[in-house]
Design a protein around this motif. Structure first.
Motif, PDB file in Angstrom:
ATOM      1  N   PRO A 299       0.810  -1.229   0.000  1.00 20.09           N
ATOM      2  CA  PRO A 299       0.000   0.000   0.000  1.00 20.09           C
ATOM      3  C   PRO A 299       0.838   1.272   0.000  1.00 20.09           C
ATOM      4  O   PRO A 299       0.374   2.313  -0.449  1.00 20.09           O
ATOM      5  N   MET A 300       2.077   1.197   0.457  1.00 19.96           N
ATOM      6  CA  MET A 300       2.930   2.385   0.489  1.00 19.96           C
ATOM      7  C   MET A 300       3.441   2.750  -0.907  1.00 19.96           C
ATOM      8  O   MET A 300       3.742   3.894  -1.182  1.00 19.96           O
ATOM      9  N   ARG A 301       3.534   1.761  -1.785  1.00 23.08           N
ATOM     10  CA  ARG A 301       4.159   2.000  -3.076  1.00 23.08           C
ATOM     11  C   ARG A 301       3.222   1.930  -4.276  1.00 23.08           C
ATOM     12  O   ARG A 301       3.579   2.401  -5.341  1.00 23.08           O
ATOM     13  N   GLU A 302       2.100   1.315  -4.137  1.00 22.29           N
ATOM     14  CA  GLU A 302       1.183   1.198  -5.271  1.00 22.29           C
ATOM     15  C   GLU A 302       0.284   2.424  -5.328  1.00 22.29           C
ATOM     16  O   GLU A 302      -0.526   2.672  -4.443  1.00 22.29           O
ATOM     17  N   ARG A 303       0.415   3.201  -6.379  1.00 22.30           N
ATOM     18  CA  ARG A 303      -0.323   4.468  -6.523  1.00 22.30           C
ATOM     19  C   ARG A 303      -1.829   4.284  -6.406  1.00 22.30           C
ATOM     20  O   ARG A 303      -2.507   5.070  -5.798  1.00 22.30           O
ATOM     21  N   ASN A 304      -2.351   3.236  -7.018  1.00 24.58           N
ATOM     22  CA  ASN A 304      -3.797   3.029  -7.010  1.00 24.58           C
ATOM     23  C   ASN A 304      -4.338   2.810  -5.604  1.00 24.58           C
ATOM     24  O   ASN A 304      -5.498   3.098  -5.338  1.00 24.58           O
ATOM     25  N   LEU A 305      -3.520   2.293  -4.704  1.00 21.70           N
ATOM     26  CA  LEU A 305      -3.986   2.042  -3.353  1.00 21.70           C
ATOM     27  C   LEU A 305      -3.876   3.270  -2.457  1.00 21.70           C
ATOM     28  O   LEU A 305      -4.530   3.344  -1.430  1.00 21.70           O
ATOM     29  N   ARG A 306      -3.057   4.235  -2.825  1.00 19.94           N
ATOM     30  CA  ARG A 306      -2.860   5.422  -1.983  1.00 19.94           C
ATOM     31  C   ARG A 306      -4.056   6.347  -1.984  1.00 19.94           C
ATOM     32  O   ARG A 306      -4.173   7.227  -1.145  1.00 19.94           O
TER      33      ARG A 306
END
Length: 167
Positions: free
Chosen positions: A158-165
């Motif tokens: 979640p820290m690195r995947e843009r869609n999850l931010r």
């Protein structure tokens, strides 16, 4: 002649790019003295005793990185193997219903995150890694109250995947 020059240039760039992909630990061959490995990588951040009398040395890049270099050294101080352990092929070695917290710790080092889920009575240890050198992922190990591995799971980081931010 310019065409040949460009092909040569492209070939040289390709060779240099591949050479840049070589990791520092890959230059230390099995059988080398552990001092050569430490000279190359620096002092290990984690050390674990192995059942055969050897030692596993680890150089993690966690919490923000996604690699951990692990070196197995025999009792006489000779390097047996060196590899990157935070990857799919290494995670696949984990034995659900057989491994314990200690097995996971020795094989992958300290987790980047831990959590406890009271409803299911499960503790989870999470490790950052790159799946197929493309996707930022977390690999999760779930333990029961006795410390036995009961489940493994991959999830996007979640820290690195843009869609999850966004959420």
């Amino acid at each position: 002649m310019p065409f040949i020059f460009n092909v040569k240039r492209a070939w040289i760039v390709a060779v240099l790019a591949l050479a840049a992909c070589t990791q520092p630990w890959q230059s230390v061959a099995p059988g080398a003295d552990v001092s050569a490995l430490i000279a190359r990588l620096g002092p290990p951040r984690e050390t674990y005793k192995l059942p055969d009398g050897g030692t596993r040395l680890m150089w993690p890049t966690q919490p923000m990185g996604f690699t951990t270099t692990a070196a197995d050294v025999d009792a006489s101080g000779k390097v047996v193997s060196v590899r990157q352990v935070l990857q799919e092929s290494e995670f696949a070695r984990a034995r659900v219903n057989e491994w314990t917290r200690s097995d996971v710790l020795i094989n992958f080092g300290r987790p980047v995150e831990t959590a406890f889920f009271p409803r299911t009575q499960r503790e989870v240890w999470s490790y950052r890694y790159m799946e197929s050198n493309i996707h930022n992922m977390m690999f999760n190990f779930y333990f029961d109250q006795e410390g036995i591995l009961r489940l493994t799971q991959r999830t996007p980081d979640p820290m690195r995947e843009r869609n999850l931010r966004r959420f």
